[in-house]
Design a protein around this motif. Structure first.
Motif, PDB file in Angstrom:
ATOM      1  N   PRO A 178       0.833  -1.203   0.000  1.00 40.18           N
ATOM      2  CA  PRO A 178       0.000   0.000   0.000  1.00 40.18           C
ATOM      3  C   PRO A 178       0.875   1.264   0.000  1.00 40.18           C
ATOM      4  O   PRO A 178       2.026   1.231   0.428  1.00 40.18           O
ATOM      5  CB  PRO A 178      -0.814  -0.116   1.291  1.00 40.18           C
ATOM      6  N   ASP A 179       0.305   2.317  -0.493  1.00 42.66           N
ATOM      7  CA  ASP A 179       1.003   3.608  -0.511  1.00 42.66           C
ATOM      8  C   ASP A 179      -0.011   4.680  -0.132  1.00 42.66           C
ATOM      9  O   ASP A 179      -0.526   5.412  -0.967  1.00 42.66           O
ATOM     10  CB  ASP A 179       1.597   3.874  -1.895  1.00 42.66           C
ATOM     11  N   VAL A 180      -0.282   4.743   1.160  1.00 36.48           N
ATOM     12  CA  VAL A 180      -1.367   5.598   1.656  1.00 36.48           C
ATOM     13  C   VAL A 180      -1.103   7.065   1.314  1.00 36.48           C
ATOM     14  O   VAL A 180      -2.002   7.803   0.921  1.00 36.48           O
ATOM     15  CB  VAL A 180      -1.538   5.404   3.175  1.00 36.48           C
ATOM     16  N   ASP A 181       0.145   7.488   1.476  1.00 42.50           N
ATOM     17  CA  ASP A 181       0.436   8.913   1.222  1.00 42.50           C
ATOM     18  C   ASP A 181       0.786   9.173  -0.242  1.00 42.50           C
ATOM     19  O   ASP A 181       1.083  10.303  -0.615  1.00 42.50           O
ATOM     20  CB  ASP A 181       1.555   9.401   2.140  1.00 42.50           C
ATOM     21  N   ARG A 182       0.754   8.121  -1.053  1.00 39.36           N
ATOM     22  CA  ARG A 182       0.974   8.242  -2.494  1.00 39.36           C
ATOM     23  C   ARG A 182       2.265   8.993  -2.819  1.00 39.36           C
ATOM     24  O   ARG A 182       2.300   9.868  -3.691  1.00 39.36           O
ATOM     25  CB  ARG A 182      -0.221   8.930  -3.170  1.00 39.36           C
ATOM     26  N   ASP A 183       3.316   8.650  -2.087  1.00 39.63           N
ATOM     27  CA  ASP A 183       4.606   9.270  -2.383  1.00 39.63           C
ATOM     28  C   ASP A 183       5.444   8.383  -3.294  1.00 39.63           C
ATOM     29  O   ASP A 183       6.600   8.704  -3.584  1.00 39.63           O
ATOM     30  CB  ASP A 183       5.363   9.592  -1.092  1.00 39.63           C
ATOM     31  N   GLY A 184       4.866   7.251  -3.724  1.00 37.64           N
ATOM     32  CA  GLY A 184       5.611   6.381  -4.624  1.00 37.64           C
ATOM     33  C   GLY A 184       6.532   5.415  -3.918  1.00 37.64           C
ATOM     34  O   GLY A 184       7.322   4.735  -4.561  1.00 37.64           O
ATOM     35  N   TYR A 185       6.410   5.347  -2.587  1.00 43.35           N
ATOM     36  CA  TYR A 185       7.220   4.415  -1.796  1.00 43.35           C
ATOM     37  C   TYR A 185       6.287   3.456  -1.061  1.00 43.35           C
ATOM     38  O   TYR A 185       5.305   3.902  -0.437  1.00 43.35           O
ATOM     39  CB  TYR A 185       8.090   5.163  -0.783  1.00 43.35           C
ATOM     40  N   GLY A 186       6.580   2.164  -1.146  1.00 45.52           N
ATOM     41  CA  GLY A 186       5.760   1.171  -0.465  1.00 45.52           C
ATOM     42  C   GLY A 186       5.787   1.390   1.039  1.00 45.52           C
ATOM     43  O   GLY A 186       6.850   1.555   1.628  1.00 45.52           O
ATOM     44  N   ASP A 187       4.579   1.375   1.632  1.00 47.24           N
ATOM     45  CA  ASP A 187       4.473   1.768   3.035  1.00 47.24           C
ATOM     46  C   ASP A 187       5.043   0.733   4.011  1.00 47.24           C
ATOM     47  O   ASP A 187       5.245   1.035   5.179  1.00 47.24           O
ATOM     48  CB  ASP A 187       3.011   2.039   3.389  1.00 47.24           C
ATOM     49  N   GLU A 188       5.288  -0.482   3.550  1.00 53.47           N
ATOM     50  CA  GLU A 188       5.745  -1.509   4.496  1.00 53.47           C
ATOM     51  C   GLU A 188       7.262  -1.647   4.548  1.00 53.47           C
ATOM     52  O   GLU A 188       7.815  -1.931   5.605  1.00 53.47           O
ATOM     53  CB  GLU A 188       5.092  -2.855   4.156  1.00 53.47           C
ATOM     54  N   GLN A 190       9.462   0.536   2.347  1.00 52.41           N
ATOM     55  CA  GLN A 190      10.197   1.651   1.742  1.00 52.41           C
ATOM     56  C   GLN A 190       9.872   2.998   2.375  1.00 52.41           C
ATOM     57  O   GLN A 190      10.577   3.972   2.133  1.00 52.41           O
ATOM     58  CB  GLN A 190       9.880   1.722   0.236  1.00 52.41           C
ATOM     59  N   ASP A 191       8.804   3.045   3.134  1.00 52.01           N
ATOM     60  CA  ASP A 191       8.331   4.332   3.645  1.00 52.01           C
ATOM     61  C   ASP A 191       8.091   4.205   5.145  1.00 52.01           C
ATOM     62  O   ASP A 191       7.174   3.521   5.583  1.00 52.01           O
ATOM     63  CB  ASP A 191       7.029   4.718   2.934  1.00 52.01           C
ATOM     64  N   GLN A 192       8.940   4.875   5.926  1.00 53.65           N
ATOM     65  CA  GLN A 192       8.806   4.777   7.387  1.00 53.65           C
ATOM     66  C   GLN A 192       7.794   5.769   7.944  1.00 53.65           C
ATOM     67  O   GLN A 192       7.520   5.763   9.147  1.00 53.65           O
ATOM     68  CB  GLN A 192      10.170   5.001   8.054  1.00 53.65           C
TER      69      GLN A 192
HETATM   70 CA    CA Z   1       4.206   5.754   0.965  1.00 57.51          CA
END
Ligand code: CA
Length: 342
Positions: A178-188, A190-192
């Motif tokens: 998932p990418d809740v904030d849609r920053d292009g980074y996987g939330d699990e 890649q995205d802290q």
């Molecule tokens: Ca994200």
């Protein structure tokens, strides 16, 4: 297109039955066949005469390479004869394939199962495909599937016709986070900070002030009770008959209570009494005065005291005042003694 049976020594297993079922959009989901399970032996494979993009057009649920929700592809696994490839995000319409976005050139790990890390957004309904170089097999014949080929490597934002491939589909699986904030980074992985698209570092934590109830501390301040202003003795005067000494007592008007106490007079110096010299108290008297009044305290003198008063002379005395509610005070005074009358 080259189609050939490939000898397999692996056990027969149905990949479709063990593929993951798409989960909710708030967790990572893996799409495509489970490539960790070897295809059945003698499964036919497909390689292209030229570079191509095999596309899965239809497949049983859990095997299809279609995103069930928006997210970011963070990992790709596949079985194929090539290590260098690119991930393609596509859509299909009829037999046409529209190329939407492309990942960078990747070099996958070697081995029966190849894999590479990725970071490429995908939207619900979009499909996953891999570029395949010429003469390198990547499509396997899987029961219940339908694949097609785009016999070139198209650029993004183009729509290409495709040719039928029968029951062959690319043997690829992709992990969509998932990418809740849609920053292009996987939330699990890649995205802290999945709630802030401006950062992938850990979220800044605002300080929280916690008030812990505790005992109430009361400070007790001890102050001295106000001492009322004391009475003041005025100038003493000896009566003309030298039988008494009168002393005005000034009681301050600010006092809340009357002034009471004692006034005494003694010789300031030792005087000769018999064979010794001592300071002699001439007399004392108690007094009471209302606040704001100045009564006169009269100290009667005894015959012995009067003997110390030589008419017409001066006598140094100590005038002491002892209030009932305050410290005693004393001071030196000089009495002028009246002359003898007549
Ligand atoms: Ca994200």
């Amino acid at each position: 297109m080259l189609t050939s049976p490939r000898a397999r020594t692996f056990a027969l297993t149905c990949a479709a039955a063990l593929a993951l079922i798409p989960s909710a959009a708030d967790a990572a989901v893996r799409i495509g066949p489970d490539v960790t399970i070897p295809p059945p032996s003698n499964t036919p494979v497909v390689a292209c005469l030229n570079a191509c993009v095999p596309v899965a057009f239809s497949a049983p649920a859990g095997v299809e390479l279609t995103a069930p929700s928006d997210g970011v592809i963070t990992a790709v696994e596949y079985r194929g004869d090539f290590a260098t490839t690119k991930l393609r995000i596509i859509k299909t319409s009829g037999s046409d394939v529209t190329f939407i976005r492309t990942g960078p050139a990747r070099t996958a790990t070697d081995g029966p199962i190849r894999s590479f890390a990725e970071r490429l957004p995908i939207r619900a309904g979009e499909r996953v495909a891999l570029e395949a170089p010429a003469n390198k097999a990547s499509a396997f014949s899987l029961t219940g599937t339908t694949g097609r080929l785009v016999n070139t490597i198209p650029a993004d934002d183009t729509t290409q016709a495709s040719s039928p491939l029968g029951a062959f589909v690319p043997y690829v699986s992709a992990l969509i986070e998932p990418d809740v904030d849609r920053d292009g980074y996987g939330d699990e992985t890649q995205d802290q900070c999945p709630k802030d698209p401006t950062t992938q570092a850990p979220c800044t934590v605002a300080p929280v002030i916690v008030e812990i109830p505790g005992p109430t501390i009361t400070q007790t301040v001890v102050t001295a009770a106000a001492t009322p202003p004391g009475p003041v003795a005025g100038t003493p005067a000896v009566a003309k008959n030298r039988r008494s000494i009168s002393v005005p007592v000034i009681c301050p008007p600010s006092r809340p209570t009357p002034c009471t106490g004692t006034i005494s007079i003694a010789t300031a110096s030792a005087v000769k009494v018999g064979a010794t010299r001592v300071a002699v108290e001439l007399g004392s008297v108690g007094f009471t005065a209302r606040p704001g009044s100045t009564p006169t305290a009269r100290i009667a003198l005894s015959a012995g005291a009067r003997a110390l008063l030589t008419p017409g002379k001066k006598l140094a005395i100590t005038l002491s005042l002892r209030p009932a509610d305050g410290p005693a005070t004393s001071r030196r005074e000089v009495l002028r003694l009246p002359k003898k009358r007549g």
